[in-house]
Design a protein around this motif. Structure first.
Motif, short mmCIF file in Angstrom:
data_model
loop_
_atom_site.label_atom_id
_atom_site.label_comp_id
_atom_site.label_asym_id
_atom_site.label_seq_id
_atom_site.Cartn_x
_atom_site.Cartn_y
_atom_site.Cartn_z
N ASP A 36 4.48 5.62 5.06
CA ASP A 36 5.76 4.93 5.22
C ASP A 36 5.98 4.74 6.73
O ASP A 36 6.54 5.60 7.40
N TYR A 37 5.47 3.61 7.19
CA TYR A 37 5.33 3.32 8.62
C TYR A 37 6.64 3.51 9.38
O TYR A 37 6.71 4.24 10.37
N ASP A 38 7.73 2.88 8.88
CA ASP A 38 9.01 2.94 9.61
C ASP A 38 9.51 4.37 9.77
O ASP A 38 10.10 4.71 10.78
N THR A 54 0.29 -3.05 2.28
CA THR A 54 0.95 -1.89 2.88
C THR A 54 -0.02 -0.71 2.90
O THR A 54 -0.98 -0.65 2.13
N ASP A 93 -3.87 5.38 9.35
CA ASP A 93 -3.56 4.97 7.98
C ASP A 93 -4.68 4.05 7.48
O ASP A 93 -4.81 2.91 7.92
N PRO A 138 0.54 3.89 -1.99
CA PRO A 138 1.44 3.34 -0.98
C PRO A 138 2.53 4.35 -0.59
O PRO A 138 3.13 4.99 -1.45
N HIS A 139 2.71 4.51 0.72
CA HIS A 139 3.80 5.33 1.28
C HIS A 139 3.80 6.78 0.80
O HIS A 139 4.85 7.39 0.64
N ASN A 144 -3.00 -1.37 0.34
CA ASN A 144 -2.43 -1.51 -1.00
C ASN A 144 -1.66 -2.82 -1.11
O ASN A 144 -0.96 -3.21 -0.18
N GLN A 145 -1.82 -3.48 -2.25
CA GLN A 145 -1.04 -4.70 -2.51
C GLN A 145 0.23 -4.30 -3.24
O GLN A 145 0.17 -3.73 -4.33
N ASP A 182 6.01 -8.47 -3.88
CA ASP A 182 7.26 -8.81 -3.20
C ASP A 182 7.64 -10.26 -3.55
O ASP A 182 7.00 -10.88 -4.41
N TYR A 199 2.79 -10.80 -3.00
CA TYR A 199 2.55 -9.40 -2.63
C TYR A 199 2.45 -9.28 -1.11
O TYR A 199 2.27 -10.27 -0.41
N LYS A 200 2.61 -8.03 -0.63
CA LYS A 200 2.30 -7.78 0.78
C LYS A 200 1.36 -6.58 0.85
O LYS A 200 1.29 -5.78 -0.10
#
Ligand code: NAP
Length: 292
Positions: A255-257, A251, A234, A218-219, A238-239, A242, A248-249
């Protein structure tokens, strides 16, 4: 100066491909042929069950046929090989897919290589991978094939571009390389493949005109690692834990943002490449039915 980043959603690409597939399905139907997929599922892995359910749903929506052969975790190699050998002879199933991963006591290579190359709609059989390397593909692995369709749909050309692929797995990174390096219209790229032993990763990712990230971390990639105007695909799913009800979310590996305003475009996670993989599986199954 920041510029707008286009979001490369998978859904319109899926709809576009499905329209194309419908014509083939209708033409096969006039000959009494319904493209059929046999899915072999071993054990109780929750992620595998979700994938298999989604495949069944997509095939139903396309008026294609799919059947899941479910085995317990204790299934033997002989049981699976016997089933695959009988499915290889079947006229009902044009494609056979062994859902991976298999439990560790089973020899994954031995089992997947038992699938007839003519029914290997995953495109993982050595013969099909060899044909892909030679530039005369029969069944292209579904995720890389979906990525090519996504680039095509959004008019992102590959010829003469430096494409950096982060990840060298047999299902994503390597076949992605094999496609982009060919003398194809959606190929002709200069390709660099990175992995865990790559040094100064960000120096390489910063050179990418198109960056395809399939690391499962992730990221891993952020805005400091890419150049302005890059197109980013991308692939990662990945879980990440959260506070939501699910706990979980999903992703991606990017790192999208942090790349918004730098990248020219990026595929989101979820709703990016994910939906394309199953559509390309249907496409390969329809192709297998046509070949037959
Ligand atoms: P994989 O088999 O685990 O391979 C990951 C690759 O990334 C390996 O080549 C690994 O290098 C490389 N890597 C890992 N960490 C790295 C790092 N820190 N720096 C540089 N390279 C690194 O994974 P995969 O099956 O290709 O899947 C990758 C991701 O895509 C996963 O999140 C998976 O869930 C997702 N996926 C999505 C779809 C879809 O339909 N959208 C389909 C398939 C996979 P080494 O070879 O050196 O270990």
């Amino acid at each position: 100066m920041q510029s707008e980043t286009t979001i490369l959603y998978g859904k319109p690409v899926v709809q576009h491909i499905r329209e194309r597939l419908k014509t083939d399905i209708q033409s096969l139907a006039t000959k009494g042929i319904i493209p059929g997929l046999a899915v072999i599922l071993v054990g109780e892995d929750p992620a595998s069950r979700v994938y298999v359910r989604n495949k069944e749903k997509a095939f139903k929506e396309l008026s294609c046929y799919s059947k899941t052969f479910q085995f317990s975790t204790t299934a033997t190699e002989t049981e699976l090989i016997n089933l695959i050998q009988s499915l290889n002879q079947s006229t009902e199933f044009h494609g056979i897919l062994v859902q991976l991963p298999l439990p560790s006591h089973l020899n994954e290579k031995l089992i997947t290589n038992t699938v007839s190359p003519d029914k290997d709609v995953d495109g993982f059989h050595p013969m099909n991978l060899g044909l892909l390397l030679q530039g005369i593909p029969r069944f292209v692995p579904c995720t890389p094939n979906g990525i090519i369709e996504m680039l095509k749909f959004y008019n992102i050309t590959t010829e003469g571009k430096h494409v950096v692929i982060l990840g060298r797995s047999n299902i994503v990174g390597k076949p992605m390389f094999a496609l982009l390096v060919q003398k194809f219209k959606m190929g002709n790229s200069t390709v660099t493949v990175c992995h865990t032993k790559t040094q100064s990763l960000e120096k390489i990712t910063k050179q990418a005109d198109i960056l395809i990230v399939a690391s499962g971390v992730p990221h891993l990639v952020n805005g400091n690692m890419v150049k302005a105007g890059v197109h980013i695909i991308d692939v990662g799913i990945n879980q990440v834990k959260d506070d939501s009800v699910k706990g979980y979310k999903l992703t991606g590996d990017v790192d999208y943002d942090s790349v918004l305003g730098i990248a020219k475009s990026i595929s989101p996670v979820p709703r990016g490449v994910g939906p394309l993989t199953i559509t390309m599986l249907a496409s390969n199954t329809i192709q297998a039915a046509k070949n037959n």
